[in-house]
Design an enzyme around this catalytic site. Sequence first.
Site, mmCIF file in Angstrom:
data_model
loop_
_atom_site.group_PDB
_atom_site.id
_atom_site.type_symbol
_atom_site.label_atom_id
_atom_site.label_comp_id
_atom_site.label_asym_id
_atom_site.label_seq_id
_atom_site.Cartn_x
_atom_site.Cartn_y
_atom_site.Cartn_z
ATOM 1 N N LYS A 71 -24.792 6.826 -15.051
ATOM 2 C CA LYS A 71 -24.858 6.515 -13.615
ATOM 3 C C LYS A 71 -25.228 7.721 -12.741
ATOM 4 O O LYS A 71 -25.780 7.545 -11.667
ATOM 5 C CB LYS A 71 -23.510 5.952 -13.132
ATOM 6 C CG LYS A 71 -23.236 4.535 -13.611
ATOM 7 C CD LYS A 71 -21.946 4.014 -12.987
ATOM 8 C CE LYS A 71 -21.637 2.605 -13.424
ATOM 9 N NZ LYS A 71 -20.492 2.032 -12.724
ATOM 10 N N ASP A 107 -21.514 -1.487 -6.790
ATOM 11 C CA ASP A 107 -20.081 -1.653 -7.117
ATOM 12 C C ASP A 107 -19.232 -1.809 -5.846
ATOM 13 O O ASP A 107 -18.456 -2.751 -5.712
ATOM 14 C CB ASP A 107 -19.562 -0.444 -7.915
ATOM 15 C CG ASP A 107 -19.950 -0.519 -9.384
ATOM 16 O OD1 ASP A 107 -20.224 -1.630 -9.879
ATOM 17 O OD2 ASP A 107 -19.969 0.542 -10.037
ATOM 18 N N GLY A 133 -11.921 7.949 -9.416
ATOM 19 C CA GLY A 133 -13.060 7.948 -10.341
ATOM 20 C C GLY A 133 -14.259 7.228 -9.720
ATOM 21 O O GLY A 133 -14.345 7.076 -8.495
ATOM 22 N N GLY A 134 -15.171 6.778 -10.574
ATOM 23 C CA GLY A 134 -16.416 6.168 -10.111
ATOM 24 C C GLY A 134 -16.184 4.930 -9.250
ATOM 25 O O GLY A 134 -16.830 4.764 -8.200
ATOM 26 N N ARG A 160 -9.622 15.982 -8.628
ATOM 27 C CA ARG A 160 -10.529 14.851 -8.453
ATOM 28 C C ARG A 160 -10.265 14.122 -7.132
ATOM 29 O O ARG A 160 -11.190 13.733 -6.430
ATOM 30 C CB ARG A 160 -10.323 13.886 -9.625
ATOM 31 C CG ARG A 160 -11.584 13.262 -10.123
ATOM 32 C CD ARG A 160 -11.253 12.565 -11.416
ATOM 33 N NE ARG A 160 -12.384 11.813 -11.892
ATOM 34 C CZ ARG A 160 -12.288 10.872 -12.808
ATOM 35 N NH1 ARG A 160 -11.111 10.571 -13.329
ATOM 36 N NH2 ARG A 160 -13.353 10.230 -13.217
HETATM 37 P P1 NDP Z 1 -13.078 6.680 -14.189
HETATM 38 O O1 NDP Z 1 -12.787 7.136 -15.576
HETATM 39 O O2 NDP Z 1 -14.175 7.327 -13.402
HETATM 40 O O3 NDP Z 1 -11.713 6.823 -13.302
HETATM 41 C C1 NDP Z 1 -10.484 6.354 -13.789
HETATM 42 C C2 NDP Z 1 -9.429 6.522 -12.705
HETATM 43 O O4 NDP Z 1 -8.203 5.954 -13.194
HETATM 44 C C3 NDP Z 1 -9.113 7.967 -12.352
HETATM 45 O O5 NDP Z 1 -8.758 8.049 -10.987
HETATM 46 C C4 NDP Z 1 -7.902 8.259 -13.239
HETATM 47 O O6 NDP Z 1 -7.082 9.285 -12.740
HETATM 48 C C5 NDP Z 1 -7.177 6.944 -13.145
HETATM 49 N N1 NDP Z 1 -6.252 6.728 -14.263
HETATM 50 C C6 NDP Z 1 -6.557 6.302 -15.513
HETATM 51 N N2 NDP Z 1 -5.446 6.213 -16.268
HETATM 52 C C7 NDP Z 1 -4.404 6.587 -15.461
HETATM 53 C C8 NDP Z 1 -2.988 6.682 -15.636
HETATM 54 N N3 NDP Z 1 -2.420 6.389 -16.814
HETATM 55 N N4 NDP Z 1 -2.221 7.074 -14.584
HETATM 56 C C9 NDP Z 1 -2.782 7.366 -13.378
HETATM 57 N N5 NDP Z 1 -4.128 7.301 -13.150
HETATM 58 C C10 NDP Z 1 -4.913 6.907 -14.174
HETATM 59 O O7 NDP Z 1 -13.301 5.123 -14.296
HETATM 60 P P2 NDP Z 1 -14.050 4.164 -13.250
HETATM 61 O O8 NDP Z 1 -13.654 4.564 -11.867
HETATM 62 O O9 NDP Z 1 -15.462 4.075 -13.597
HETATM 63 O O10 NDP Z 1 -13.370 2.765 -13.629
HETATM 64 C C11 NDP Z 1 -12.038 2.471 -13.238
HETATM 65 C C12 NDP Z 1 -11.797 1.007 -13.487
HETATM 66 O O11 NDP Z 1 -12.654 0.254 -12.630
HETATM 67 C C13 NDP Z 1 -12.111 0.542 -14.926
HETATM 68 O O12 NDP Z 1 -11.042 -0.217 -15.369
HETATM 69 C C14 NDP Z 1 -13.340 -0.336 -14.771
HETATM 70 O O13 NDP Z 1 -13.295 -1.427 -15.649
HETATM 71 C C15 NDP Z 1 -13.185 -0.822 -13.344
HETATM 72 N N6 NDP Z 1 -14.456 -1.158 -12.735
HETATM 73 C C16 NDP Z 1 -14.597 -2.435 -12.300
HETATM 74 C C17 NDP Z 1 -15.764 -2.840 -11.723
HETATM 75 C C18 NDP Z 1 -15.870 -4.247 -11.285
HETATM 76 O O14 NDP Z 1 -16.982 -4.660 -10.920
HETATM 77 N N7 NDP Z 1 -14.796 -5.014 -11.278
HETATM 78 C C19 NDP Z 1 -16.909 -1.922 -11.526
HETATM 79 C C20 NDP Z 1 -16.641 -0.576 -11.980
HETATM 80 C C21 NDP Z 1 -15.454 -0.227 -12.576
HETATM 81 P P3 NDP Z 1 -7.375 10.840 -13.108
HETATM 82 O O15 NDP Z 1 -8.468 11.293 -12.165
HETATM 83 O O16 NDP Z 1 -6.077 11.503 -12.855
HETATM 84 O O17 NDP Z 1 -7.788 10.871 -14.555
#
Ligand code: NDP
Length: 284
Positions: A71, A107, A133-134, A160
Amino acid sequence: MAVNYKYELVGVLGYPVAENPTCVMQEAGFAALGLQWRYLTMEVKPKALPDAMRGVRALGMRGINLTIPHKVAVMALLDDIAPDAKMIGAVNTVRREGDRLIGENTDGKGFLRGLRESGIDPRGKRIVVLGAGGAARAITVELALAGAAELIVINRSIDRGQALVADLKSRTGANAQFKPWSATVAIGPETDVLVNATSIGLYPDIDATPDVDLKSARTDLLVCDVIPNPPETRLVQAARAQGLQTLTGLSMLVYQGTIGFEMWTGQPAPEAAMKRALEQAFGL
Ligand code: NDP
């Protein structure tokens, strides 16, 4: 009648990509409108992305989706990038304008369409977003551009979260602030919308749920989850059990796809057929 064996091509590039269900939704849309289009799910390793994008051009593909890990890297390979995708810093959809490839991000727009359909206009609202995240980036940029009054980003990793808030302020002028996720997040009556934009609760880890306390939330709080699978996350279930309104990640996934469909084909997307196909793919 003249015969036409030619298909218009779109698709997705990712690595890994085999479990990406978007093809099911897009092809249901083409079938519903009788369009001779195909959506191809293609595995492309990171170092092959420039060649793959040359292929997209050479084959005259009408558009392409990008998923993990392409991306951000794809942005250097395009002719132009939409202003909101630039602010987000990522492209998930490419559309063609003549010979030019234009980067878009659907998104956050998909999230916003679902929000508005739930009867919520983000203008003037105080919105708490879990994650940085993304998905959180795309959602917060679109909320800022749509006039949200206050964006509170709560994230486990401090760097982040701070980086997202700094970008939101400088790129969109949003009133945004970061809070580290150190204890249970209490959602008080001043919050209008809560968004889980983390991956907590995503299949197969379906018993996990973000550590939030909704006890003192307003009765008209809208609780949103980005997790599309399962759509009924534990967070969504808890909110419903408390009588709160909810918006699932399935809605966001459908709408980010229907917005892409409309960019590519220039026709209104058959939303019901596309949503049904996706639900079936998730066994719902
Ligand atoms: P990223 O890996 O970029 O970000 C993940 C985020 O989740 C970070 O902020 C991370 O925190 C946090 N996180 C993960 N595990 C934990 C935990 N155990 N405790 C606290 N924070 C946690 O992923 P994306 O942003 O790309 O995706 C996130 C979700 O969004 C996914 O489940 C994906 O399926 C969903 N999604 C849904 C879409 C839709 O159309 N419905 C489109 C795009 C994504 P940290 O920074 O601390 O690691």
